[in-house]
Structures are given as C-alpha cells and as structure tokens.
Design an enzyme around this catalytic site. Structure first.
Site, PDB file in Angstrom:
ATOM      1  N   GLU A   1      17.685  25.988   5.088  1.00 20.51           N
ATOM      2  CA  GLU A   1      17.670  26.764   3.844  1.00 20.51           C
ATOM      3  C   GLU A   1      17.231  28.206   4.093  1.00 20.51           C
ATOM      4  O   GLU A   1      16.871  28.920   3.152  1.00 20.51           O
ATOM      5  CB  GLU A   1      16.747  26.108   2.793  1.00 20.51           C
ATOM      6  CG  GLU A   1      17.121  24.687   2.401  1.00 20.51           C
ATOM      7  CD  GLU A   1      18.414  24.563   1.569  1.00 20.51           C
ATOM      8  OE1 GLU A   1      19.066  25.602   1.326  1.00 20.51           O
ATOM      9  OE2 GLU A   1      18.762  23.434   1.205  1.00 20.51           O
TER      10      GLU A   1
ATOM     11  N   HIS B   1      10.376  25.161  -0.849  1.00 17.08           N
ATOM     12  CA  HIS B   1      11.404  24.286  -1.406  1.00 17.08           C
ATOM     13  C   HIS B   1      10.957  22.860  -1.172  1.00 17.08           C
ATOM     14  O   HIS B   1      10.584  22.497  -0.044  1.00 17.08           O
ATOM     15  CB  HIS B   1      12.758  24.540  -0.729  1.00 17.08           C
ATOM     16  CG  HIS B   1      13.718  23.430  -0.952  1.00 17.08           C
ATOM     17  ND1 HIS B   1      14.110  23.025  -2.203  1.00 17.08           N
ATOM     18  CD2 HIS B   1      14.348  22.586  -0.084  1.00 17.08           C
ATOM     19  CE1 HIS B   1      14.946  22.009  -2.098  1.00 17.08           C
ATOM     20  NE2 HIS B   1      15.102  21.714  -0.826  1.00 17.08           N
TER      21      HIS B   1
ATOM     22  N   HIS C   1      11.151  18.438  -2.956  1.00 11.26           N
ATOM     23  CA  HIS C   1      11.931  17.481  -3.737  1.00 11.26           C
ATOM     24  C   HIS C   1      10.988  16.669  -4.649  1.00 11.26           C
ATOM     25  O   HIS C   1      10.799  15.466  -4.419  1.00 11.26           O
ATOM     26  CB  HIS C   1      12.682  16.525  -2.799  1.00 11.26           C
ATOM     27  CG  HIS C   1      13.603  17.183  -1.805  1.00 11.26           C
ATOM     28  ND1 HIS C   1      14.107  16.531  -0.691  1.00 11.26           N
ATOM     29  CD2 HIS C   1      14.138  18.429  -1.768  1.00 11.26           C
ATOM     30  CE1 HIS C   1      14.907  17.345  -0.019  1.00 11.26           C
ATOM     31  NE2 HIS C   1      14.929  18.511  -0.639  1.00 11.26           N
TER      32      HIS C   1
ATOM     33  N   HIS D   1      18.554  18.280  -6.750  1.00  2.71           N
ATOM     34  CA  HIS D   1      18.139  18.514  -5.366  1.00  2.71           C
ATOM     35  C   HIS D   1      16.621  18.734  -5.270  1.00  2.71           C
ATOM     36  O   HIS D   1      15.919  17.923  -4.682  1.00  2.71           O
ATOM     37  CB  HIS D   1      18.931  19.696  -4.790  1.00  2.71           C
ATOM     38  CG  HIS D   1      18.594  20.011  -3.360  1.00  2.71           C
ATOM     39  ND1 HIS D   1      19.293  20.915  -2.611  1.00  2.71           N
ATOM     40  CD2 HIS D   1      17.598  19.558  -2.540  1.00  2.71           C
ATOM     41  CE1 HIS D   1      18.764  20.995  -1.402  1.00  2.71           C
ATOM     42  NE2 HIS D   1      17.738  20.186  -1.332  1.00  2.71           N
TER      43      HIS D   1
HETATM   44  P1  13P Z   1      15.571  21.474   6.710  1.00  9.58           P
HETATM   45  O1  13P Z   1      15.057  20.295   7.494  1.00  9.58           O
HETATM   46  O2  13P Z   1      16.699  22.186   7.388  1.00  9.58           O
HETATM   47  O3  13P Z   1      14.427  22.408   6.336  1.00  9.58           O
HETATM   48  O4  13P Z   1      16.211  20.931   5.344  1.00  9.58           O
HETATM   49  C1  13P Z   1      15.491  20.177   4.421  1.00  9.58           C
HETATM   50  C2  13P Z   1      15.979  20.338   3.004  1.00  9.58           C
HETATM   51  O5  13P Z   1      15.284  19.961   2.086  1.00  9.58           O
HETATM   52  C3  13P Z   1      17.312  20.971   2.774  1.00  9.58           C
HETATM   53  O6  13P Z   1      17.477  21.282   1.421  1.00  9.58           O
HETATM   54 ZN    ZN Z   2      16.177  20.148   0.034  1.00 11.47          ZN
END
Ligand code: 13P
Ligand code: ZN
Length: 269
Positions: A118, A141, A143, A214
């Site tokens: 990302e 970022h 989840h 996401h």
């Molecule tokens: P990475 O392992 O590349 O950081 O990706 C994790 C992710 O949450 C992608 O949206």
């Molecule tokens: Zn992600």
C-alpha cells in the site's frame, strides 16, 4: 548495523510503531500480514544517516510526489505480520529515502525489506499532508472488524451516515473523532486509484477514511494517535452491534446532545 542505537528519538518513534502493531494483532484487526504503517521520520535524519549507502537499487513509487523531496520513512514490510513487527520492527519493516525527482525511493536500513504494497497510498497521503502544512506524520491502514462489517451495507456508505451513527453511540466518539469517518468506494488494494480516492476523502476534512469492504486509513501526528482514532470509532461500531444483538435499534444520543459536545470541546464539525 542497527541505526536506531545511535538515534534515540527515532528509536522512540519506532517503539510506538511496535506498540501499535501489537495492539492491532491483539484486537484481531491484523490477520496474517493485514494492515500497514508508515511514518515520516525526516525530522530525525542526521548526517550519519544521510551517509548510509543504499541497500537496493532505486524503485519506482508509481507517481512523482514533489512534496516528498528529501523525505525519509519507516514502512512496514510487504507480507510481514503485525505480530512479528511488534517484536522486531526493523526486521519486519525498513527505512526508505525518496530520491531526487520524487518518483523513486531506495531502502537504506536496516535490511532490504520491501515496503508495504500500500506504499502508493501511504506516500501519496504523506505528500498531501506536507503540501497542506499538516503536522501529521503517521499513517495507519488496518482491518477493524466491526467498521469493515458496516461497509457491507449501502446504508452506511452514504456520506456521513456512519459518522452520525458512530458519534451518537457514546460521547467520546464525538469528542475524540471530531472529523468522523470518510468513505472511499471499493477500489483495488495497492492501486494508484485507491491512493487518489483516499486523498480526495481526506481532503473533505476527515482523519480516518473507510476503504469499502477492506479497512480504514487513518492519519495523525503520531502512530499512537492514529490508532486511537480507529479504536474509538470501532468501539462505537461495537456498541451499535451489541445493541442490535440484544434485539433493538440503539436510540443514539440526540443531535442536541451532540451539539452540546461540539460547543464544549470546540469541535471542528
Ligand atoms: P502488505 O503486507 O503489503 O502491507 O499488505 C497488507 C494489506 O493490508 C493490504 O491492503
Ligand atoms: Zn489491507
């Protein structure tokens, strides 16, 4: 060589990243390699760091980001686990510097760990923050389960529908997440389109934006504050879901009660 040993202020920032990575895992928001963190560490760079040789060939960012001239970042490694990063941030992430032209970077320390997939979103957001003179230096970022679940309903993807509901669950959400939750319609993970849509959403004056189905993308002065924003919003989503699970639609605080908080805390929206 571990460059952090000679750079205690930078070490303190990386320690915060490791602390947050542990929380993300504990909360169940970081399955496998899920989520990523970058922090702008330019303020901690000294001549000793500037003299470090590159560990890799220059790599393209995908776009020229002119406000990143001379900038350095710590980035979670792609495919790396938050639970591993919590133990050893320099083995599961790396320090990169932006090269002249602002369209390429190279990895400088401690090992050639490729940055998160990302990176286009993270670097574009840092470029945007610098362009507007923001003091924010951290982007996250992750989840978060309940916030992501909300985005599976059209109802909560309407502009500020989720914000109003989340604010009304508990006064702290209104007070500590005063800009609410922006919405970014589903786009391919890692894409430049997702990066551009994230900036458009942040520019509507949000600190946290939801990537539909996401995860969230949050910006703040440091990574602990970015985590807090997401934690407070997700807690509100959990309260909503707990009420629904008890069989009723939660009443929510009234607009008057929320307006009272706006006055008392001097909130921006
Ligand atoms: P990475 O392992 O590349 O950081 O990706 C994790 C992710 O949450 C992608 O949206
Ligand atoms: Zn992600």
């Amino acid at each position: 060589m571990n460059i952090l040993i000679q750079h205690p202020a930078l070490q303190a920032e990386i320690d915060k990243v490791a602390e947050v990575a542990g929380y993300l895992w504990q909360k169940g928001w970081a399955e496998r390699n899920g989520g990523n963190i970058t922090i702008n560490i330019t303020a901690y760079v000294d001549d000793a760091m500037r003299a470090l040789p590159a560990l890799t060939e220059p790599r393209p960012i995908g776009k020229a980001l002119p406000h990143l001239a001379g900038c350095w970042f710590y980035c979670k490694g792609t495919g790396r686990r938050m639970r591993d990063l919590a133990r050893d941030p320099m083995a599961n992430g790396s320090i990169i510097r932006i090269l002249p032209g602002c369209d390429r970077y190279e990895i400088v320390a401690d090992a050639p760990v490729a940055p998160t997939s990302e990176l286009p979103s993270h670097l574009a957001v840092h470029d945007y923050l610098l362009a507007k003179g923001s003091p924010y230096r951290a982007s996250l970022h992750t989840h978060p389960i309940e916030l992501v679940a909300l985005t599976h309903s059209r109802k909560w993807l309407e502009k500020d529908a989720a914000t109003r509901m989340l604010w009304s669950m508990i006064p702290e959400t209104r007070a500590f997440c005063p800009r609410g939750l922006g919405i970014v319609p589903y786009l391919m993970p890692s894409s430049v389109e997702l990066a551009e849509a994230t900036i458009r959403a942040l520019d509507e004056d949000y600190d946290v934006v939801m990537w539909e189905k996401h995860g969230v993308f949050a910006v703040e002065t440091d990574i602990l504050n970015a985590f807090d924003q997401v934690d407070v919003l997700n807690k509100a989503a959990q309260i909503y879901i707990a009420a629904r699970n008890m069989g009723f639609e939660p009443e929510g605080m009234s607009d008057a009660q929320m307006d009272e908080l706006k006055g008392a805390f001097g909130l921006p929206k």
